[in-house]
Structures are given as C-alpha cells and as structure tokens.
Write a protein that holds these residues in place. Structure first.
Motif, PDB file in Angstrom:
ATOM      1  N   THR A 102       0.822  -1.215   0.000  1.00 46.62           N
ATOM      2  CA  THR A 102       0.000   0.000   0.000  1.00 46.62           C
ATOM      3  C   THR A 102       0.857   1.267   0.000  1.00 46.62           C
ATOM      4  O   THR A 102       2.004   1.263   0.452  1.00 46.62           O
ATOM      5  N   TRP A 144       1.729   5.600   0.618  1.00 44.62           N
ATOM      6  CA  TRP A 144       1.755   6.521   1.754  1.00 44.62           C
ATOM      7  C   TRP A 144       0.657   7.578   1.693  1.00 44.62           C
ATOM      8  O   TRP A 144       0.347   8.198   2.705  1.00 44.62           O
ATOM      9  N   PRO A 168      -2.971   6.155   3.848  1.00 45.34           N
ATOM     10  CA  PRO A 168      -2.429   5.069   4.660  1.00 45.34           C
ATOM     11  C   PRO A 168      -3.462   4.117   5.251  1.00 45.34           C
ATOM     12  O   PRO A 168      -3.117   2.979   5.576  1.00 45.34           O
ATOM     13  N   VAL A 204      -5.263   0.552   2.509  1.00 39.54           N
ATOM     14  CA  VAL A 204      -5.236  -0.692   3.283  1.00 39.54           C
ATOM     15  C   VAL A 204      -6.623  -1.315   3.306  1.00 39.54           C
ATOM     16  O   VAL A 204      -6.801  -2.506   3.036  1.00 39.54           O
ATOM     17  N   PRO A 240       3.043  -2.006   4.386  1.00 39.48           N
ATOM     18  CA  PRO A 240       2.686  -0.594   4.232  1.00 39.48           C
ATOM     19  C   PRO A 240       3.862   0.223   3.723  1.00 39.48           C
ATOM     20  O   PRO A 240       5.025  -0.215   3.797  1.00 39.48           O
ATOM     21  N   PRO A 276       3.970   3.772   8.174  1.00 42.74           N
ATOM     22  CA  PRO A 276       3.633   2.453   8.718  1.00 42.74           C
ATOM     23  C   PRO A 276       2.754   2.493   9.963  1.00 42.74           C
ATOM     24  O   PRO A 276       2.126   1.492  10.314  1.00 42.74           O
ATOM     25  N   ALA A 310      -0.970   1.690   9.532  1.00 36.95           N
ATOM     26  CA  ALA A 310      -1.175   0.272   9.229  1.00 36.95           C
ATOM     27  C   ALA A 310      -1.045  -0.592  10.475  1.00 36.95           C
ATOM     28  O   ALA A 310      -1.743  -1.603  10.627  1.00 36.95           O
ATOM     29  N   VAL A 342       1.119  -7.706   9.287  1.00 31.59           N
ATOM     30  CA  VAL A 342       1.621  -6.408   8.836  1.00 31.59           C
ATOM     31  C   VAL A 342       3.128  -6.366   9.054  1.00 31.59           C
ATOM     32  O   VAL A 342       3.609  -6.528  10.177  1.00 31.59           O
ATOM     33  N   PRO A 375       6.140  -3.907   8.343  1.00 36.66           N
ATOM     34  CA  PRO A 375       6.778  -2.658   7.896  1.00 36.66           C
ATOM     35  C   PRO A 375       8.250  -2.879   7.595  1.00 36.66           C
ATOM     36  O   PRO A 375       8.878  -3.807   8.115  1.00 36.66           O
TER      37      PRO A 375
END
Length: 479
Positions: free
Chosen positions: A149, A151, A154, A158, A176, A181, A184, A203, A205
C-alpha cells in the motif's frame, strides 16, 4: 502521544521485533522523528507468509456470512478509533486532519461494503451443449494475498485491499509504505481487537533500504497466490516482471496523469470548484489528481482569474493538525525536491508563473498556477504529485481529446461541459479507467476504481473488487 503508538511488526497474531532493527518514521510537517518502527527482513516476511498460509486452511472454509461478521467488527472498531487514527495519519502523512478523518470513514465503508458483497459471490449455471453433461461455476479464494500500500492514503488503501481479500476468503500479508507504517500498525491492532484469527492479517513494515528485498520475496513466493499493489508506474512495472515466474493473480493501481478539461459550455464556477477539489486534495498528492488542466481558449483567462482567486481565498498552508489548514507538507524531501525542479524547469522553458512557485521552508510548497505550459514540457508528462496546477489552452474538442490521450497513463480523467452530445463523445473517447463528468470525486466503495494503459490492471471496490482475490472454477457433471 508516541507512547500509544504501535511500533512492532504484527505476525501470526503477535507483535514482534523486525530482524533488521528499527527505522525512523518522520513527521513531514516538522522533519522530526515521531518514533522508530520494526524493520522487517526476509525471515520476517517468510514467517508472515507461512502464518497466512496456515491461517488460510480455516479462514477459507468460513462461510461468507461468518466472514462478514468479522468485517463489520473491523468497521466498528475503525469508527470507534477514528480520532486517534486520523491524528496518527496526519502526523506521519501530513494531510489536514479533516481529510484524515474523512479517510477513516472511507476506509470503514469498504468493510461494510465487502461484508455484504462477499455474500453475493454468485456462481452460474451454464446451459450444456449435450444431454449428458451439466455445468456450474463457483468462486473460490485465490489464497494468500500480498498487499503493498502507498503513503498517500495510509488507511484508505489498506482497507480497500484488505476488505476485499478477507471477504473473498484470502489471508493477507500487508506491507505498508515506509513513510506511513504507523496507521497500518493501528489497523493491525484493530483486526486483533475485532477477533480476526491469528495469521489472517499480518503487517510487515520495513525501511526504504529493504523495500526491494521484501517486495522481491512477496513476488517470488509460490505461497503467495495474489498480489495487489498501489504506487508508481515504475515500481508496478517491476512488480509485474517479478511476479511472472509464479504466475500469481496481480492487480496494479499505478500512477496517473489525469486530464481536466473545461469546455466553453461548462458552468465556470463549478469547473473552478471541481479543479480546486481535484487538484489540491491531500496537497495534490493523489494518483487521480488533476495533473494537466486544459481550458478552452475562449474562457482561459477568466478561468485562471477565478481559479487563482479561489486558491487565495480557500487554501491555507501549515501543519495538518492546525485548524483551518488545507495544504500540508510534501511527504518527504525526495518528493519535495523533485517538485521544485519540475516547476523551475517549466518556468525556464517558458511557462508563466501566475502564483506560488516557492518553498517557504521545510517540506512545504506554495499552491502554484503555471500557464503557457506546453505538452512537450516534462511537467506535462510526469505525475506532479504536489499543489501545482499546470494550465494548457486548446481550441477544439478534437484537440482536447488528443492532448488528453497523449499520456501513456490512463487512471482518471475529468471534464466539464453542459453539451449533452459532447459529454457522450468525450467520455467515450478519453483513454482512462474512470471519468468524472462535471464531478471531481470519483472514488467510492460502490464503484470500480482502476485504470488502463500504464496505470494498471484490475479494479478495486464495487462487486468487481472481489475478482482479483478469487478464482472462477468450472464444475462439469456427467449425468
């Protein structure tokens, strides 16, 4: 507030440190670090994929009605945490908080939509050509879905991906954007609070230096059977090439170069307000923003006059957390410097600076109008991604369509006209996936979102949003 932020990766229902240590998440309004977040490496990605594959065994067997209950719970938790999510989103993204609040509501709408739409993944009965056979089709989940996804939205992006994937019966590994991040990770906690089984949503990052490593694993893993990416065309092309060896389902929502055309019959005030909404939402940092504004020569000067007055009256630059601010900072120094150079290059090539065109400090850039822009200038060919309106004149409908279609990108396009015959001609002739006709806002959970040409593959939202996360299977019965 930083003590309330979640900073670890979320894998298999647990919060874990990344194998690469941590990386800074910066506030673009100040340039200062907000906090440090887990930096995931190859081993973390593999663990997340394995967790999603294990969770798929039971998640795909849940009925659409059972999955809908979970999706509605996520919706409710999103709305209950709306202010905290929006504040965090604004801190790491920079957009005005009012826009961030709207984005949280937008995100929640996808979970409500797909909770219901998942129940309507109908099959078909197919008339048989012979008496001895019967044919029916059914929809089944594609498998583990990797979701990458951007920025600029955010939580919205998602939600648009995760809601569809979960409704279709897929499990998810979400990567993310490295700039944003934190939102997310809040979403991961919401999934946990909503009772989503461990491993269904993961998730991971990572820092900018590890993006290619993480992306390559998601593309190459045979356990990942679907991948959805929103981002630049260049990265999308790379992902497209990397996914070839595993032949996974792929949906790409890539860069835009949206034309915005105003014809002589248009309501000029409505066109100005439409340009304001399309150009300056999220400080011009959206893939569907008006990138090239084409104004008929007979109304050009009046449009520019009204447009500049509206900008002066309605736009206020500053931190997105300040009341009344409509224009936040550019997301990072790389994007900011690119924007500065695009404008300088255009002016050096003969474009006229009507207003703006300066960087007052930090990552801020003043809302800008450039006229006397030509199609040959780089600023007419590249996705601007900032509060810069480039205005080009045209003489005829045919010329406007030709100019609009010169781009290799075709995500969204807009035009203003009150000539009914012209409306049909232009709407059909524009080489884009979405057309706004006397309307600047085209995105909603109920409607398909996606582009053509170098702007990507597939559709998000609407009933079609389930297609990229499911397979159509034929059942042939001998009777």
């Amino acid at each position: 507030m930083s003590e309330n932020l979640l900073t670890k990766a979320f894998i298999n229902g647990s919060w874990t440190n990344g194998g690469g240590g941590v990386f800074d998440v910066l506030d673009p309004a100040t340039g200062h670090p907000i906090c440090q977040v887990a930096d995931c490496v190859a081993n973390d990605v593999e663990k997340a994929i394995d967790a999603a594959e294990k969770a798929l065994e039971t998640w795909k067997l849940k009925t659409p009605k059972e999955r809908a209950t979970y999706l509605l719970a996520i919706r409710d938790h999103l709305l209950q945490s709306k202010d905290f999510i929006a504040t965090t989103l604004t801190r790491e993204n920079g957009k005005p908080k009012t826009e961030a609040l709207g984005e949280v509501g937008f995100a929640a709408s996808f979970f409500e939509w797909f909770a219901e739409e998942g129940k309507r993944q109908y099959g078909e009965t197919v008339p048989s050509p012979v008496p001895s056979k019967r044919f029916i089709t059914i929809r089944q989940p594609a498998g583990v879905a990797a979701l990458i996804t951007p920025w600029n939205f955010p939580i919205g992006m998602v939600a648009r991906k995760v809601a569809a994937a979960l409704a279709a019966g897929c499990t998810c590994v979400l990567k993310p954007a490295e700039d944003t991040p934190l939102t997310a990770l809040i979403f991961a906690k919401i999934c946990q609070d909503a009772g989503i089984p461990s491993g269904v949503v993961n998730v991971i990052p990572c820092s900018r230096t590890r993006v290619e490593e993480v992306g390559r694993i998601l593309c190459h893993s045979p356990k990942v059977r679907a991948l959805s990416f929103t981002g630049s065309t260049a990265v999308g092309q790379w992902i497209y090439s990397q996914c070839g060896q595993t032949v996974k389902k792929l949906s790409l929502e890539l860069g835009g170069d949206a034309p915005f055309i105003v014809f002589p019959s248009a309501d000029l005030d409505a066109a100005v307000q439409g340009a304001m909404a399309s150009k300056f939402r999220n400080t011009g940092q959206t893939c569907v923003t008006a990138n090239r504004i084409f104004i008929h020569e007979s109304i050009h000067d009046e449009f520019v006059k009204r447009f500049s007055l509206a900008m002066e009256k309605e736009l206020k630059m500053g931190s997105g957390l300040e009341q009344g601010v409509t224009q936040g900072p550019i997301i990072n120094k790389r994007q900011h410097d690119r924007l500065v150079n695009l404008v300088k290059g255009a002016v050096a090539s003969g474009a006229k600076l009507v207003c703006g065109g300066s960087s007052p400090g930090g990552l801020y850039y003043t809302p800008t109008i450039l006229t006397e822009v030509t199609p040959e200038m780089p600023i007419s060919k590249e996705e601007i991604f900032g509060p810069v309106a480039t205005i080009l004149k045209f003489s005829t409908e045919e010329e406007a369509i030709k100019l609009a279609n010169m781009s290799q990108r075709g995500l969204a396009g807009y035009f203003y006209s009150n000539n009914l015959s012209q409306v049909w001609r232009v709407a059909e002739a524009m080489e884009v996936g979405m057309v706004g006709i006397n309307e600047p806002m085209v995105s909603t959970c109920e409607a398909p979102f996606g582009g053509v040409k170098h702007s990507g593959l597939g559709k998000e939202g609407s009933k079609h949003g389930l297609d990229d996360f499911s397979h159509l299977k034929l059942l042939c019965f001998g009777v």
